[in-house]
Design a protein around this motif. Structure first.
Motif, PDB file in Angstrom:
ATOM      1  N   VAL A   1       0.835  -1.241  -0.155  1.00 52.53           N
ATOM      2  CA  VAL A   1      -0.015  -0.078  -0.006  1.00 52.53           C
ATOM      3  C   VAL A   1       0.923   1.173  -0.090  1.00 52.53           C
ATOM      4  O   VAL A   1       1.924   1.283   0.683  1.00 52.53           O
ATOM      5  N   ARG A   2       0.634   2.317  -0.987  1.00 48.90           N
ATOM      6  CA  ARG A   2       1.448   3.337  -0.911  1.00 48.90           C
ATOM      7  C   ARG A   2       0.765   4.400  -0.307  1.00 48.90           C
ATOM      8  O   ARG A   2      -0.496   4.865  -0.346  1.00 48.90           O
ATOM      9  N   ASP A   3       1.182   4.979   0.973  1.00 52.63           N
ATOM     10  CA  ASP A   3       0.968   6.105   1.982  1.00 52.63           C
ATOM     11  C   ASP A   3       1.224   7.363   1.010  1.00 52.63           C
ATOM     12  O   ASP A   3       2.301   7.736   1.116  1.00 52.63           O
ATOM     13  N   VAL A   4      -0.059   8.143   0.527  1.00 48.61           N
ATOM     14  CA  VAL A   4       0.491   9.382  -0.254  1.00 48.61           C
ATOM     15  C   VAL A   4       1.118  10.447   0.742  1.00 48.61           C
ATOM     16  O   VAL A   4       1.543  11.249   0.005  1.00 48.61           O
ATOM     17  N   SER A   5       1.007  10.283   1.963  1.00 49.81           N
ATOM     18  CA  SER A   5       1.465  11.261   2.855  1.00 49.81           C
ATOM     19  C   SER A   5       3.143  11.327   2.919  1.00 49.81           C
ATOM     20  O   SER A   5       3.596  12.220   3.059  1.00 49.81           O
ATOM     21  N   ASN A   6       3.463  10.240   2.383  1.00 46.24           N
ATOM     22  CA  ASN A   6       4.950  10.038   2.296  1.00 46.24           C
ATOM     23  C   ASN A   6       5.374  10.791   1.117  1.00 46.24           C
ATOM     24  O   ASN A   6       6.698  11.039   1.257  1.00 46.24           O
ATOM     25  N   ASP A   7       4.813  11.420   0.225  1.00 51.74           N
ATOM     26  CA  ASP A   7       5.181  12.497  -0.752  1.00 51.74           C
ATOM     27  C   ASP A   7       5.098  13.756  -0.420  1.00 51.74           C
ATOM     28  O   ASP A   7       5.302  15.012  -1.271  1.00 51.74           O
ATOM     29  N   ASP A   8       4.577  13.926   0.702  1.00 48.87           N
ATOM     30  CA  ASP A   8       4.071  15.577   1.088  1.00 48.87           C
ATOM     31  C   ASP A   8       5.561  15.877   1.761  1.00 48.87           C
ATOM     32  O   ASP A   8       5.947  15.792   2.760  1.00 48.87           O
ATOM     33  N   ARG A   9       6.114  16.794   0.920  1.00 47.64           N
ATOM     34  CA  ARG A   9       7.178  17.571   1.270  1.00 47.64           C
ATOM     35  C   ARG A   9       7.080  18.665   2.310  1.00 47.64           C
ATOM     36  O   ARG A   9       8.148  19.319   2.987  1.00 47.64           O
ATOM     37  N   ALA A  10       5.977  19.131   3.150  1.00 45.58           N
ATOM     38  CA  ALA A  10       5.943  19.346   4.437  1.00 45.58           C
ATOM     39  C   ALA A  10       6.373  18.804   5.502  1.00 45.58           C
ATOM     40  O   ALA A  10       6.682  19.564   6.576  1.00 45.58           O
ATOM     41  N   PHE A  11       6.906  17.317   5.350  1.00 41.73           N
ATOM     42  CA  PHE A  11       7.217  16.918   6.462  1.00 41.73           C
ATOM     43  C   PHE A  11       8.892  16.624   6.076  1.00 41.73           C
ATOM     44  O   PHE A  11       9.391  16.324   4.828  1.00 41.73           O
ATOM     45  N   ARG A  12       9.626  17.007   7.347  1.00 44.95           N
ATOM     46  CA  ARG A  12      11.114  17.067   6.986  1.00 44.95           C
ATOM     47  C   ARG A  12      11.676  15.642   6.411  1.00 44.95           C
ATOM     48  O   ARG A  12      12.569  15.626   5.520  1.00 44.95           O
ATOM     49  N   ARG A  13      11.097  14.600   6.922  1.00 45.14           N
ATOM     50  CA  ARG A  13      11.745  13.368   6.836  1.00 45.14           C
ATOM     51  C   ARG A  13      11.249  13.185   5.090  1.00 45.14           C
ATOM     52  O   ARG A  13      12.337  12.427   4.295  1.00 45.14           O
ATOM     53  N   ASN A  14      10.359  13.663   4.507  1.00 44.56           N
ATOM     54  CA  ASN A  14      10.019  13.512   3.087  1.00 44.56           C
ATOM     55  C   ASN A  14      11.017  14.303   2.399  1.00 44.56           C
ATOM     56  O   ASN A  14      11.342  13.778   1.246  1.00 44.56           O
ATOM     57  N   ARG A  15      11.413  15.584   2.750  1.00 43.09           N
ATOM     58  CA  ARG A  15      12.266  16.203   2.084  1.00 43.09           C
ATOM     59  C   ARG A  15      13.576  15.565   2.176  1.00 43.09           C
ATOM     60  O   ARG A  15      14.411  15.476   1.069  1.00 43.09           O
ATOM     61  N   VAL A  16      14.039  14.863   3.077  1.00 39.09           N
ATOM     62  CA  VAL A  16      15.324  14.269   3.339  1.00 39.09           C
ATOM     63  C   VAL A  16      15.211  13.182   2.204  1.00 39.09           C
ATOM     64  O   VAL A  16      16.337  12.724   1.594  1.00 39.09           O
ATOM     65  N   ARG A  17      14.103  12.350   2.008  1.00 37.39           N
ATOM     66  CA  ARG A  17      13.958  11.169   1.361  1.00 37.39           C
ATOM     67  C   ARG A  17      14.139  11.698  -0.222  1.00 37.39           C
ATOM     68  O   ARG A  17      14.824  10.779  -0.974  1.00 37.39           O
ATOM     69  N   HIS A  18      13.138  12.432  -0.518  1.00 39.79           N
ATOM     70  CA  HIS A  18      13.097  12.814  -1.887  1.00 39.79           C
ATOM     71  C   HIS A  18      13.960  13.990  -2.535  1.00 39.79           C
ATOM     72  O   HIS A  18      14.122  14.006  -3.765  1.00 39.79           O
ATOM     73  N   GLU A  19      14.571  14.876  -1.663  1.00 41.07           N
ATOM     74  CA  GLU A  19      15.540  15.893  -2.077  1.00 41.07           C
ATOM     75  C   GLU A  19      17.040  15.626  -1.618  1.00 41.07           C
ATOM     76  O   GLU A  19      17.700  15.699  -2.214  1.00 41.07           O
ATOM     77  N   LEU A  20      17.203  15.665  -0.306  1.00 41.66           N
ATOM     78  CA  LEU A  20      18.439  15.372   0.442  1.00 41.66           C
ATOM     79  C   LEU A  20      19.498  14.181   0.030  1.00 41.66           C
ATOM     80  O   LEU A  20      20.478  14.293  -0.495  1.00 41.66           O
TER      81      LEU A  20
END
Length: 239
Positions: free
Chosen positions: A114-133
């Motif tokens: 199941v894909r949790d769409v909130s894992n793509d929300d860049r408002a969360f710091r962990r998601n920015r680390v995952r997708h950007e950093l």
């Protein structure tokens, strides 16, 4: 186990997916609700609420990629050696597997993640680390940085465990012994003494060491507590 925080309408359907997977594997299933209101520090509040309803011996599905993200987040918070050690394997049995490997395993045994769409929300710091950093670090280093960070976490966690074992020989209430000990060990002894669910702030630990050296007679250490000195003994007082 599935925990519903009441933050996403699709969570109920996800619980059904987990229940079906458990039946297919011959495992038991339990669903819990731990409602969390949207707002600041949502990830931390949801984590606390989640573990409050889970059993003490619960195992998680965190992977090596989650480990790398955690190490970077702890580095940004200034968490020190313990934070850079990330998550230990005890509660996280697949912590050395990559996210891609766990996904491939699901495919092999007929499970659809199941894909949790909130894992793509860049408002969360962990998601920015995952997708950007992390992608940026991969590009700068020209290598798979997540794997490097996960291996470093293993090394640093072992070194932190050794320091903890050495620090156990120090009585943090003995001012003379604390002042005479190597500073890294003295810090760990004080940190263990003052730990209350979470470790004390680094500044509070340094102030306690100053009290041990006779540079002050007492200091506040947070959470309504104070460390005071009488003669060569330190004591923890509640204000």
């Amino acid at each position: 186990m599935h925990v519903d925080h009441g933050l996403r309408p699709e969570s109920k359907a996800e619980a059904d997916v987990v229940a079906a997977a458990a039946r297919g594997l011959g495992a038991g299933f339990r669903s819990e609700r731990a409602l969390v209101e949207a707002g600041p520090n949502l990830e931390a509040r949801a984590r606390r609420a989640r573990f409050a309803v889970l059993p003490a011996d619960v195992l998680t599905g965190h992977t090596a990629d989650d480990q790398a993200e955690t190490v970077l987040l702890n580095l940004l918070r200034g968490a020190g050696l313990d934070g850079l050690g990330g998550m230990g394997p005890g509660r996280h049995p697949i912590i050395r597997l990559r996210r891609s490997e766990t996904s491939a395993l699901c495919t092999d045994i007929g499970l659809t993640p199941v894909r949790d769409v909130s894992n793509d929300d860049r408002a969360f710091r962990r998601n920015r680390v995952r997708h950007e950093l992390l992608p940026l670090l991969d590009d700068v280093a020209q290598r798979d940085v997540a794997a490097v960070l996960a291996r470093q976490a293993d090394v640093l966690r072992e070194e932190a465990a050794l320091l903890d074992a050495l620090a156990e020989a120090i009585d943090p209430t003995d001012a003379r012994a604390l002042a005479a000990a190597p500073v890294p060990l003295a810090r760990r002894a004080v940190r263990s003494w003052l730990r209350d669910a979470h470790p004390p702030a680094a500044a509070a630990v340094e102030r306690v060491l100053a009290v041990a050296r006779g540079e002050a007679t007492s200091t506040e250490v947070g959470k309504g507590r104070r460390v005071a000195r009488t003669g060569q003994r330190l004591r923890l007082e509640y204000l």
